[in-house]
Design a protein around this motif. Structure first.
Motif, mmCIF file in Angstrom:
data_model
loop_
_atom_site.group_PDB
_atom_site.id
_atom_site.type_symbol
_atom_site.label_atom_id
_atom_site.label_comp_id
_atom_site.label_asym_id
_atom_site.label_seq_id
_atom_site.Cartn_x
_atom_site.Cartn_y
_atom_site.Cartn_z
ATOM 1 N N CYS A 1 -52.509 -36.664 13.563
ATOM 2 C CA CYS A 1 -53.406 -37.755 13.898
ATOM 3 C C CYS A 1 -53.380 -38.769 12.749
ATOM 4 C CB CYS A 1 -54.804 -37.194 14.097
ATOM 5 S SG CYS A 1 -56.092 -38.417 14.311
ATOM 6 N N ASN A 2 -53.463 -40.043 13.097
ATOM 7 C CA ASN A 2 -53.468 -41.120 12.102
ATOM 8 C C ASN A 2 -54.549 -42.124 12.458
ATOM 9 O OD1 ASN A 2 -51.613 -44.070 11.529
ATOM 10 N ND2 ASN A 2 -52.426 -42.807 9.897
ATOM 11 N N VAL A 3 -55.326 -42.498 11.459
ATOM 12 C CA VAL A 3 -56.421 -43.453 11.674
ATOM 13 C C VAL A 3 -56.353 -44.527 10.594
ATOM 14 C CG1 VAL A 3 -58.922 -43.753 11.672
ATOM 15 C CG2 VAL A 3 -57.911 -41.757 12.771
ATOM 16 N N LYS A 4 -56.413 -45.765 11.039
ATOM 17 C CA LYS A 4 -56.423 -46.900 10.120
ATOM 18 C C LYS A 4 -57.725 -47.662 10.293
ATOM 19 C CE LYS A 4 -51.402 -47.745 10.146
ATOM 20 N NZ LYS A 4 -51.025 -46.582 10.970
ATOM 21 N N GLY A 5 -58.336 -48.011 9.182
ATOM 22 C CA GLY A 5 -59.601 -48.717 9.271
ATOM 23 C C GLY A 5 -59.930 -49.451 7.987
ATOM 24 N N VAL A 6 -61.135 -49.968 7.947
ATOM 25 C CA VAL A 6 -61.593 -50.730 6.785
ATOM 26 C C VAL A 6 -63.067 -50.445 6.540
ATOM 27 C CG1 VAL A 6 -62.013 -52.755 8.242
ATOM 28 C CG2 VAL A 6 -61.753 -53.043 5.772
ATOM 29 N N ASP B 1 -66.685 -41.699 5.405
ATOM 30 C CA ASP B 1 -66.844 -43.127 5.179
ATOM 31 C C ASP B 1 -65.776 -43.894 5.957
ATOM 32 O OD1 ASP B 1 -66.669 -45.349 2.277
ATOM 33 O OD2 ASP B 1 -67.651 -45.579 4.231
ATOM 34 N N ILE B 2 -65.914 -43.952 7.268
ATOM 35 C CA ILE B 2 -64.861 -44.502 8.119
ATOM 36 C C ILE B 2 -64.985 -46.001 8.349
ATOM 37 C CG2 ILE B 2 -64.370 -42.331 9.291
ATOM 38 C CD1 ILE B 2 -66.081 -43.296 11.606
ATOM 39 N N GLY B 3 -66.145 -46.578 8.123
ATOM 40 C CA GLY B 3 -66.290 -48.013 8.321
ATOM 41 C C GLY B 3 -65.942 -48.406 9.748
ATOM 42 N N SER B 4 -65.032 -49.355 9.862
ATOM 43 C CA SER B 4 -64.582 -49.829 11.165
ATOM 44 C C SER B 4 -63.140 -49.390 11.396
ATOM 45 C CB SER B 4 -64.689 -51.347 11.232
ATOM 46 O OG SER B 4 -64.220 -51.834 12.467
ATOM 47 N N ILE B 5 -62.933 -48.601 12.448
ATOM 48 C CA ILE B 5 -61.588 -48.122 12.776
ATOM 49 C C ILE B 5 -60.907 -49.141 13.677
ATOM 50 C CG2 ILE B 5 -60.266 -46.339 13.953
ATOM 51 C CD1 ILE B 5 -62.501 -44.363 13.229
ATOM 52 N N TYR B 6 -59.724 -49.580 13.308
ATOM 53 C CA TYR B 6 -59.042 -50.549 14.179
ATOM 54 C C TYR B 6 -57.807 -49.963 14.867
ATOM 55 C CZ TYR B 6 -56.543 -51.473 9.738
ATOM 56 O OH TYR B 6 -55.859 -51.358 8.550
ATOM 57 N N ALA B 7 -57.315 -48.818 14.433
ATOM 58 C CA ALA B 7 -56.165 -48.231 15.118
ATOM 59 C C ALA B 7 -56.189 -46.719 14.949
ATOM 60 C CB ALA B 7 -54.853 -48.779 14.581
ATOM 61 N N MET B 8 -55.841 -46.039 16.003
ATOM 62 C CA MET B 8 -55.733 -44.586 15.980
ATOM 63 C C MET B 8 -54.430 -44.210 16.676
ATOM 64 S SD MET B 8 -59.653 -43.605 17.047
ATOM 65 C CE MET B 8 -59.844 -42.123 16.041
ATOM 66 N N GLY B 9 -53.840 -43.119 16.253
ATOM 67 C CA GLY B 9 -52.580 -42.751 16.869
ATOM 68 C C GLY B 9 -52.153 -41.342 16.569
ATOM 69 N N TRP B 10 -51.040 -40.989 17.180
ATOM 70 C CA TRP B 10 -50.437 -39.678 16.983
ATOM 71 C C TRP B 10 -48.969 -39.847 16.627
ATOM 72 C CZ3 TRP B 10 -53.274 -35.240 17.099
ATOM 73 C CH2 TRP B 10 -54.537 -35.309 17.678
ATOM 74 N N ASP C 1 -55.635 -45.604 5.413
ATOM 75 C CA ASP C 1 -54.640 -45.117 6.365
ATOM 76 C C ASP C 1 -54.653 -43.595 6.208
ATOM 77 O OD1 ASP C 1 -51.057 -45.809 6.876
ATOM 78 O OD2 ASP C 1 -52.479 -44.523 7.942
ATOM 79 N N ALA C 2 -55.411 -42.918 7.044
ATOM 80 C CA ALA C 2 -55.658 -41.484 6.893
ATOM 81 C C ALA C 2 -54.842 -40.656 7.881
ATOM 82 C CB ALA C 2 -57.141 -41.200 7.082
#
Length: 118
Positions: free
Chosen positions: A94-99, A26-35, A106-107
């Motif tokens: 890995c880090n993913v932020k979304g809504v 259930d990721i919705g809209s991802i606005y930032a990804m990073g390491w 913040d996964a």
């Protein structure tokens, strides 16, 4: 949200590795990804981040050696690492932020080990 990382391993100094991280669920809209990375006995530190619009941010220690990219259609972020040295040895996360419709998130992934031998 599930994050699956791959691409870590053992490499000699001066070598290259490419990390991948795919988000699913259930990721919705991802606005930032990073390491980020964490070496033994040290705090976790940001390595690189990228927005949905592909704006990037790198830690000073990257010094042009790493490149972060993302494939929005695949919900995947990559980290191409060149010119690795033993100081880059760490667990990379890995880090993913979304809504989604119901929450912000913040996964973090489980981490992948990168070891650079001298």
């Amino acid at each position: 949200v599930q994050l699956v990382e791959s691409g870590g391993g053992l490499v000699q100094s001066g070598g290259s590795l490419r990390l991948s991280c795919r988000a699913s669920g259930d990721i919705g809209s991802i606005y930032a990804m990073g390491w980020s990375r964490q070496a033994p006995g040290k705090q976790r530190e940001l390595v690189a981040a990228i927005t949905a619009g592909h704006s990037t941010n790198y830690a000073d220690f990257v010094e042009g050696r790493f490149t972060i990219s993302r494939d929005n259609a695949k919900n995947t972020v990559y980290l191409q690492m060149n010119g690795l040295n033993p100081e880059d040895t760490a667990v990379y996360y890995c880090n993913v932020k979304g809504v989604t419709w119901s929450r912000n998130y913040d996964a973090w992934g489980q981490g992948t080990q990168v070891t650079v031998s001298s």
